[in-house]
Design a protein around this motif. Structure first.
Motif, PDB file in Angstrom:
ATOM      1  N   GLN A   1       0.805  -1.350   0.065  1.00 10.34           N
ATOM      2  CA  GLN A   1      -0.190   0.112   0.133  1.00 10.34           C
ATOM      3  C   GLN A   1       0.793   1.156   0.142  1.00 10.34           C
ATOM      4  O   GLN A   1       0.215   2.209   0.033  1.00 10.34           O
ATOM      5  CB  GLN A   1      -0.928   0.142   1.051  1.00 10.34           C
ATOM      6  CG  GLN A   1      -2.018  -0.974   1.314  1.00 10.34           C
ATOM      7  CD  GLN A   1      -3.046  -1.025   2.604  1.00 10.34           C
ATOM      8  OE1 GLN A   1      -2.370  -0.800   3.497  1.00 10.34           O
ATOM      9  NE2 GLN A   1      -4.106  -1.158   2.257  1.00 10.34           N
ATOM     10  N   GLY A   2       2.061   1.061  -0.094  1.00  9.58           N
ATOM     11  CA  GLY A   2       3.008   2.354   0.121  1.00  9.58           C
ATOM     12  C   GLY A   2       3.042   3.018  -1.281  1.00  9.58           C
ATOM     13  O   GLY A   2       2.434   2.416  -2.270  1.00  9.58           O
ATOM     14  N   LYS A   3       3.363   4.407  -1.296  1.00  9.18           N
ATOM     15  CA  LYS A   3       3.556   4.983  -2.503  1.00  9.18           C
ATOM     16  C   LYS A   3       4.460   4.527  -3.559  1.00  9.18           C
ATOM     17  O   LYS A   3       5.461   3.943  -3.013  1.00  9.18           O
ATOM     18  CB  LYS A   3       3.803   6.512  -1.961  1.00  9.18           C
ATOM     19  CG  LYS A   3       2.529   7.068  -1.164  1.00  9.18           C
ATOM     20  CD  LYS A   3       2.490   8.428  -1.126  1.00  9.18           C
ATOM     21  CE  LYS A   3       1.368   8.934  -0.292  1.00  9.18           C
ATOM     22  NZ  LYS A   3       1.048  10.387  -0.186  1.00  9.18           N
ATOM     23  N   LYS A   4       4.405   5.002  -4.542  1.00 12.00           N
ATOM     24  CA  LYS A   4       5.405   4.931  -5.629  1.00 12.00           C
ATOM     25  C   LYS A   4       6.367   5.966  -6.028  1.00 12.00           C
ATOM     26  O   LYS A   4       5.913   6.736  -6.926  1.00 12.00           O
ATOM     27  CB  LYS A   4       4.961   4.041  -6.860  1.00 12.00           C
ATOM     28  CG  LYS A   4       4.268   2.632  -6.539  1.00 12.00           C
ATOM     29  CD  LYS A   4       3.667   2.138  -7.986  1.00 12.00           C
ATOM     30  CE  LYS A   4       3.172   0.541  -7.824  1.00 12.00           C
ATOM     31  NZ  LYS A   4       2.575  -0.068  -8.612  1.00 12.00           N
ATOM     32  N   PRO A   5       7.240   6.296  -5.187  1.00  8.28           N
ATOM     33  CA  PRO A   5       7.943   7.614  -5.344  1.00  8.28           C
ATOM     34  C   PRO A   5       8.827   7.836  -6.552  1.00  8.28           C
ATOM     35  O   PRO A   5       9.107   8.976  -6.943  1.00  8.28           O
ATOM     36  CB  PRO A   5       8.913   7.828  -4.172  1.00  8.28           C
ATOM     37  CG  PRO A   5       9.105   6.458  -3.841  1.00  8.28           C
ATOM     38  CD  PRO A   5       7.752   5.378  -4.209  1.00  8.28           C
ATOM     39  N   TYR A   6       9.062   6.858  -7.422  1.00  6.61           N
ATOM     40  CA  TYR A   6      10.135   6.973  -8.489  1.00  6.61           C
ATOM     41  C   TYR A   6       9.290   7.034  -9.840  1.00  6.61           C
ATOM     42  O   TYR A   6       8.478   6.029 -10.112  1.00  6.61           O
ATOM     43  CB  TYR A   6      11.080   6.000  -8.508  1.00  6.61           C
ATOM     44  CG  TYR A   6      11.729   5.751  -7.108  1.00  6.61           C
ATOM     45  CD1 TYR A   6      12.918   6.666  -7.096  1.00  6.61           C
ATOM     46  CD2 TYR A   6      11.476   4.735  -6.295  1.00  6.61           C
ATOM     47  CE1 TYR A   6      13.554   6.606  -5.579  1.00  6.61           C
ATOM     48  CE2 TYR A   6      12.244   4.788  -4.848  1.00  6.61           C
ATOM     49  CZ  TYR A   6      13.160   5.774  -4.829  1.00  6.61           C
ATOM     50  OH  TYR A   6      14.056   5.646  -3.504  1.00  6.61           O
ATOM     51  N   GLU A   7       9.402   8.219 -10.556  1.00  8.78           N
ATOM     52  CA  GLU A   7       8.605   8.401 -11.574  1.00  8.78           C
ATOM     53  C   GLU A   7       9.440   8.378 -12.943  1.00  8.78           C
ATOM     54  O   GLU A   7      10.512   9.036 -12.882  1.00  8.78           O
ATOM     55  CB  GLU A   7       7.960   9.741 -11.486  1.00  8.78           C
ATOM     56  CG  GLU A   7       6.854   9.892 -12.765  1.00  8.78           C
ATOM     57  CD  GLU A   7       6.105  11.260 -12.468  1.00  8.78           C
ATOM     58  OE1 GLU A   7       5.686  11.736 -13.637  1.00  8.78           O
ATOM     59  OE2 GLU A   7       5.672  11.475 -11.267  1.00  8.78           O
ATOM     60  N   CYS A   8       8.964   7.809 -13.886  1.00  4.59           N
ATOM     61  CA  CYS A   8       9.775   7.816 -15.160  1.00  4.59           C
ATOM     62  C   CYS A   8       9.489   9.201 -16.056  1.00  4.59           C
ATOM     63  O   CYS A   8       8.532   9.619 -16.186  1.00  4.59           O
ATOM     64  CB  CYS A   8       9.475   6.861 -16.001  1.00  4.59           C
ATOM     65  SG  CYS A   8      10.181   6.802 -17.649  1.00  4.59           S
ATOM     66  N   GLY A   9      10.519   9.809 -16.240  1.00  2.00           N
ATOM     67  CA  GLY A   9      10.489  11.008 -16.923  1.00  2.00           C
ATOM     68  C   GLY A   9      10.209  11.241 -18.267  1.00  2.00           C
ATOM     69  O   GLY A   9       9.355  12.228 -18.845  1.00  2.00           O
ATOM     70  N   GLU A  10      10.114  10.189 -19.012  1.00  2.00           N
ATOM     71  CA  GLU A  10       9.592   9.766 -20.396  1.00  2.00           C
ATOM     72  C   GLU A  10       8.054   9.436 -20.445  1.00  2.00           C
ATOM     73  O   GLU A  10       7.305  10.128 -21.362  1.00  2.00           O
ATOM     74  CB  GLU A  10      10.539   8.703 -21.055  1.00  2.00           C
ATOM     75  CG  GLU A  10      12.052   8.959 -21.164  1.00  2.00           C
ATOM     76  CD  GLU A  10      12.065   9.675 -22.360  1.00  2.00           C
ATOM     77  OE1 GLU A  10      11.646   9.827 -23.082  1.00  2.00           O
ATOM     78  OE2 GLU A  10      12.933  10.515 -21.947  1.00  2.00           O
ATOM     79  N   CYS A  11       7.566   8.478 -19.561  1.00  2.00           N
ATOM     80  CA  CYS A  11       6.202   8.217 -19.953  1.00  2.00           C
ATOM     81  C   CYS A  11       5.346   8.282 -18.374  1.00  2.00           C
ATOM     82  O   CYS A  11       4.205   8.327 -18.329  1.00  2.00           O
ATOM     83  CB  CYS A  11       6.154   6.737 -20.116  1.00  2.00           C
ATOM     84  SG  CYS A  11       6.838   5.637 -18.904  1.00  2.00           S
ATOM     85  N   ALA A  12       5.895   8.936 -17.340  1.00  2.00           N
ATOM     86  CA  ALA A  12       5.238   9.147 -15.953  1.00  2.00           C
ATOM     87  C   ALA A  12       4.838   7.868 -15.434  1.00  2.00           C
ATOM     88  O   ALA A  12       4.132   7.974 -14.501  1.00  2.00           O
ATOM     89  CB  ALA A  12       4.074  10.086 -16.231  1.00  2.00           C
ATOM     90  N   ARG A  13       5.379   6.858 -15.751  1.00  2.00           N
ATOM     91  CA  ARG A  13       5.093   5.539 -15.162  1.00  2.00           C
ATOM     92  C   ARG A  13       5.830   5.695 -13.821  1.00  2.00           C
ATOM     93  O   ARG A  13       6.805   6.027 -13.712  1.00  2.00           O
ATOM     94  CB  ARG A  13       5.666   4.282 -15.778  1.00  2.00           C
ATOM     95  CG  ARG A  13       5.141   2.852 -15.527  1.00  2.00           C
ATOM     96  CD  ARG A  13       5.372   2.000 -16.213  1.00  2.00           C
ATOM     97  NE  ARG A  13       5.138   0.708 -15.495  1.00  2.00           N
ATOM     98  CZ  ARG A  13       5.475  -0.585 -15.920  1.00  2.00           C
ATOM     99  NH1 ARG A  13       6.137  -0.832 -17.122  1.00  2.00           N
ATOM    100  NH2 ARG A  13       5.182  -1.640 -15.261  1.00  2.00           N
ATOM    101  N   LEU A  14       4.990   4.963 -12.697  1.00  2.00           N
ATOM    102  CA  LEU A  14       5.508   5.063 -11.124  1.00  2.00           C
ATOM    103  C   LEU A  14       6.085   3.622 -10.945  1.00  2.00           C
ATOM    104  O   LEU A  14       5.514   2.644 -11.324  1.00  2.00           O
ATOM    105  CB  LEU A  14       4.392   5.289 -10.241  1.00  2.00           C
ATOM    106  CG  LEU A  14       3.775   6.815 -10.697  1.00  2.00           C
ATOM    107  CD1 LEU A  14       2.414   7.216  -9.665  1.00  2.00           C
ATOM    108  CD2 LEU A  14       4.902   7.885 -10.412  1.00  2.00           C
TER     109      LEU A  14
END
Length: 191
Positions: free
Chosen positions: A75-88
């Motif tokens: 249930q934790g957040k996904k803090p790492y975002e891809c700069g190209e496609c915004a996938r977390l």
């Protein structure tokens, strides 16, 4: 507040059999009181006093955490975002692996033919092409596969499972790729 179970330790039972017990078994107020009596000393705290102190500690600890959400597994957040496609992504390493999709980087190579791959696991699967190894076998018909996902797809031939349904006509398919191909045959509606 309920305390989580800790490690377990093996203890000998009568007859030589071993039994799992919490690692804290045999410790605590009763054990300390027993040891104090055995060695002729006063126990530090009575079990009632110790319980009172622990309750007070738990209460103050709970006050410190008031308003902090309790997160269960996944249930934790996904803090790492891809700069190209915004996938977390939940982990930085997963983001790093994903970014190879955009960069085209393929750092893993087959030692036999030189073919390059994005992930080390892909090289492992690819090597089976050279060795002929097929470690995944269908329990019903005995057919073997070099990749576990191919075996999972094959099992649908025995079960008749078709979980992918076309929303327009209701036709069902065993594989998502077949549904995607089928959707292209429907004429697009203008809005």
């Amino acid at each position: 507040m309920e305390k989580p179970m800790g490690r377990k330790r093996k203890t000998q039972m009568e007859g030589g059999a071993a039994k799992d017990e919490p690692a804290s078994a045999g410790r605590g107020p009763r054990r300390r009181a027993h040891l104090a009596e055995k060695h002729g000393r006063e126990p530090g705290l009575s079990p009632g006093d110790e319980a009172h102190i622990l309750d007070a500690f738990d209460a103050s600890f709970n006050d410190d955490l008031e308003g902090v959400p309790v997160l269960g597994p996944f249930q934790g957040k996904k803090p790492y975002e891809c700069g190209e496609c915004a996938r977390l992504f939940k982990h930085k390493a997963d983001l790093g692996r994903h970014q190879r999709v955009h960069s085209g980087e393929k750092p893993f190579r087959c030692g036999q033919c030189g073919k390059a791959f994005r992930h080390s696991s892909d090289v492992t699967k690819h090597r089976r092409v050279h060795t002929g190894e097929k470690p995944f076998t269908c329990g019903q018909c005995g057919k073997a596969f070099n990749c576990g996902s191919n075996l999972l797809k094959h099992r649908k031939t025995h079960t008749g499972e078709k979980p992918y349904e076309c929303k327009e006509c209701g036709r069902t398919f065993a594989y998502s790729s077949c549904l995607i191909r089928h959707r292209k045959r429907h004429p697009r509606k203008k809005r």
